[in-house]
Design an enzyme around this catalytic site. Sequence first.
Site, PDB file in Angstrom:
ATOM      1  N   TRP A 170       0.916  -1.166   0.024  1.00  0.00           N
ATOM      2  CA  TRP A 170      -0.060  -0.035  -0.020  1.00  0.00           C
ATOM      3  C   TRP A 170       0.955   1.358  -0.065  1.00  0.00           C
ATOM      4  O   TRP A 170       1.728   1.214   0.957  1.00  0.00           O
ATOM      5  CB  TRP A 170      -0.954  -0.062   1.192  1.00  0.00           C
ATOM      6  CG  TRP A 170      -1.779   1.183   1.267  1.00  0.00           C
ATOM      7  CD1 TRP A 170      -2.765   1.512   0.455  1.00  0.00           C
ATOM      8  CD2 TRP A 170      -2.208   1.786   2.621  1.00  0.00           C
ATOM      9  NE1 TRP A 170      -3.345   2.906   0.859  1.00  0.00           N
ATOM     10  CE2 TRP A 170      -2.877   2.833   2.314  1.00  0.00           C
ATOM     11  CE3 TRP A 170      -1.653   1.730   3.832  1.00  0.00           C
ATOM     12  CZ2 TRP A 170      -3.609   3.652   3.433  1.00  0.00           C
ATOM     13  CZ3 TRP A 170      -2.269   2.644   4.822  1.00  0.00           C
ATOM     14  CH2 TRP A 170      -3.166   3.491   4.642  1.00  0.00           C
ATOM     15  N   ASP A 172      -0.595  -5.985   9.229  1.00  0.00           N
ATOM     16  CA  ASP A 172      -1.571  -4.822   8.968  1.00  0.00           C
ATOM     17  C   ASP A 172      -2.821  -5.737   8.611  1.00  0.00           C
ATOM     18  O   ASP A 172      -2.906  -6.359   7.560  1.00  0.00           O
ATOM     19  CB  ASP A 172      -1.193  -4.085   7.765  1.00  0.00           C
ATOM     20  CG  ASP A 172      -2.177  -2.976   7.505  1.00  0.00           C
ATOM     21  OD1 ASP A 172      -3.232  -2.768   8.143  1.00  0.00           O
ATOM     22  OD2 ASP A 172      -1.747  -2.227   6.748  1.00  0.00           O
ATOM     23  N   LYS A 191     -13.344  -1.266   6.573  1.00  0.00           N
ATOM     24  CA  LYS A 191     -14.212  -2.076   5.446  1.00  0.00           C
ATOM     25  C   LYS A 191     -15.026  -2.891   5.701  1.00  0.00           C
ATOM     26  O   LYS A 191     -16.046  -3.025   5.464  1.00  0.00           O
ATOM     27  CB  LYS A 191     -12.678  -2.863   4.689  1.00  0.00           C
ATOM     28  CG  LYS A 191     -12.138  -1.894   3.486  1.00  0.00           C
ATOM     29  CD  LYS A 191     -11.354  -1.053   4.239  1.00  0.00           C
ATOM     30  CE  LYS A 191     -10.627  -0.096   3.179  1.00  0.00           C
ATOM     31  NZ  LYS A 191      -9.623   1.063   3.646  1.00  0.00           N
TER      32      LYS A 191
END
Length: 396
Positions: free
Chosen positions: A130, A211, A246
């Site tokens: 990311w 993560d 999310k």
Amino acid sequence: MFEKVQIAPPDPILGLTETFKADPNPDKINLSVGVYQDSSGRTPVLETVKEAEKRILEQEDSKGYLSMTGAPVYCAVVQELLFGAGHEIIDSKRAATAQCPGGTGALRVAGDYLHFVHPGAKIWLSNPTWANHNTIFGAAGLTCEQYAYRNPETNGLDFDAMCESIKTIPKGDVILLHGCCHNPTGIDPTPEQWAIIGDLLAKQEVLPLVDFAYQGLANGIEEDRTGLLELVKKVKQMLICSSFSKNFGLYRERTGALTIVADDAQQANTVMSQVKLRIRYNYSNPPSHGGQIVAVVLSDKELKAKWYKEVAGIRSRINEMRHLFVKTLKEKGVKQDFNSIIEQRGMFSFSGLTKEQVARLRDEYSIYIVGSGRINVAGMTPSNMDRLCEAIKAVV
């Protein structure tokens, strides 16, 4: 003083969204920023979230500050979601959790902790990762290195190269691993590969920072913690950054957590005492609302079961779009092989589109994709699929 200030470059992902908003084309498509959209192109509020908010509104009697680490009930449900109820880590109190403003906030707190308490440690990021990982840890003062991950020839995991990279990481350094739904590739290790990674990290004495932003979007809420559970079998110490943007749709509520896993309860509390100082120097204490929502839903058996079904619906729609995307491209006669996208998981996929092709899609067709070729599959809908695939056919 301000006369000397130069305009800052736009964020490579959020900056695209600003350009998208300014685009007058009524048929524009945004596949850049990581936000889930339903089949009509909306980012919905989950029914379980609405129900939790009703209860909070009826029962809340204070807007006083939370503690630096947040609400204890929230921290408890975060640990149960990560490890499962009754896990040894929870029962032995080897974990300590701090509520943070989103997964991004948790990453920054982790970065500040590492830089201050372990100043010689470098952090190793997958190639690719990311885009914000580099900037977050760089801003915290850490040196970022890379380890091998994606095989560009197969658009899959280059596991042998990954393992060889891990063997070169010095003792006392940190490796960032994506718990599931790797961003940006959508490529995850198998459970057997996770076990091998855990063995390597234990041997190298490298600290994993996981993560974990997409739990539930790969194979299921419980299934998606498989990699994490394999790691904790092998490695005693760990940092975990989790997010509910999310899987709860709490994007604007900034709801996340940093969890410390240590050798024992005393060590976990000692490390958390240093984390608390980093929090105090940054934002003092976390926002409450999103954490309250998560705590209400995960503490209620019926709401939790309903949430599992809602997450399953999100996961199913994303996977349907993966299949429809590849099918539509084939029907239009596109020769480039996009089949790997079907095997990938989560909101993102590494498409293999070049920067030049991405630029043409933006400039000629008002289709917005990150320059690396990462696409947000959740931004695809049955109604925009034909136009999207027609445009890709024109540029590849």
